[in-house]
Design a protein around this motif. Structure first.
Motif: not given
Length: 351
Positions: A206-220
């Motif tokens: 849909a034109g929305i870049e979505a990156r799967p994160q193994e450790r989302l809390r790091d990005t958070l």
């Protein structure tokens, strides 16, 4: 049966987006334009405009006039369209303080196969879900003090998100976005699950870049540092991001809050990839941008201090980590908000 067994990124999804603000409308427009069935929970003038004129998004790819179904209550899905199946995906797009009420609104339409993705700023209510360690399964009181969110939303159906979508409403049902649409998504318990991969692929189509994160809390934690060093300070000083991250006087506060928050992140095992000097340069490079909290302050709206600030302080207290600069900044922000409210009440009513 697991949720991932039913999710196909290619076929049209049934999507409910709760919250018709700038972010909710942006995602609704792109998903509907990609052929997904999108119900958009709205109210007031926005609801009326969406029903009469539809949703219009202007972004980097052009103008999108998308066929969303605007509803005032989730029961309308059944009343208008018969015994409609539960949505495949529910996106909760609101300020953090509005999330409990919104979660209770969508609860009746959730099915056992519905994915739930809260798109909010600050520390999420699911922070300790699947985290492991001594705090696993506990509640962050600052964001879910009565446990309403954990009761309304099945935690095993929740995926976490860190939002890097910037958009602004130009009128009811009208949105403008001048940056790429980017989401970081992850399982609260970590890892790359089939349902996470399917969701990211669906967004991408849909034109929305979505990156799967193994450790989302790091990005958070990286986003938390950005929010906490900029949003409250913008209310205290009325400064833009460029000034906040470049003015020598303001940088004293920015650095103190940044270092305190990085220490808390380290206590929770976060692997931060940010370089403090580069972080400040990137912030200054954002230009004369007013934070969302400053915009809320100027419009006399509640501030997201609980999720962006109080929750981080609460997490620090669990490890007895002092945060004097952060506590002072939050207190000053509340002082300014209280004074503004007092001035508004003292203003004479206009005819």
């Amino acid at each position: 049966m697991t949720i991932s067994m039913f999710l196909d990124p290619v076929r049209p999804w049934r999507v409910l987006i709760a919250g018709a603000g700038a972010i909710g409308c942006t995602l609704a427009a792109r998903l509907a334009a990609a052929g997904h069935t999108v119900d958009l929970l709205a109210r007031g003038r926005t609801l009326q405009t969406l029903r009469e004129q539809g949703l219009v998004l202007d972004d980097l790819d052009g103008r999108w006039h998308s066929p969303v179904r605007a509803i005032a209550h989730v029961d309308e899905r059944q009343n208008e369209h018969g015994n409609e199946p539960a949505p495949d995906l529910v996106l909760l797009c609101s300020k953090s303080q509005d999330l409990p009420a919104l979660a209770e609104q969508v609860q009746p339409c959730l099915g056992p196969g519905t994915l739930i993705v809260p798109l909010v700023n600050g520390v999420p209510f699911w922070f300790f879900h699947g985290a492991g360690g001594r705090f696993d399964g506990q509640t962050v009181q600052a964001v879910d003090p009565q446990g309403r969110l954990a009761q309304a939303l099945p935690l095993d159906q929740v995926l976490g998100a860190v939002v890097f979508v910037t958009a602004e409403s130009t009128g009811a049902g009208r949105v403008r976005s001048r940056t790429p649409h980017l989401l970081m998504l992850g399982e609260p318990a970590g890892g790359l699950s089939p349902r996470l991969q399917a969701l990211c692929e669906m967004f991408a189509q849909a034109g929305i870049e979505a990156r799967p994160q193994e450790r989302l809390r790091d990005t958070l934690w990286t986003k938390l540092i950005a929010n906490l060093t900029s949003n409250p300070l913008s209310v205290v000083t009325r400064a833009t991001l460029q000034a906040i991250y470049s003015d020598p006087v303001l940088l004293e506060t920015v650095r103190a809050v940044m270092h305190e928050t990085m220490l808390v992140a380290s206590a929770y095992g976060a692997r931060l990839s940010i370089d403090p000097i580069e972080f400040l340069q990137l912030g200054a490079g954002m230009g004369a941008v007013r934070t969302s909290m400053l915009q809320d302050f100027e419009r006399d709206r509640p501030l997201e201090l609980a999720a962006i600030g109080d929750a981080v302080v609460e997490l620090a207290e669990r490890y007895a980590l002092p945060m004097p600069a952060t506590r002072t900044l939050l207190s000053q922000t509340r002082w300014h908000a209280a004074r503004r409210a007092e001035r508004r009440l003292a203003e004479p009513a206009t005819a």
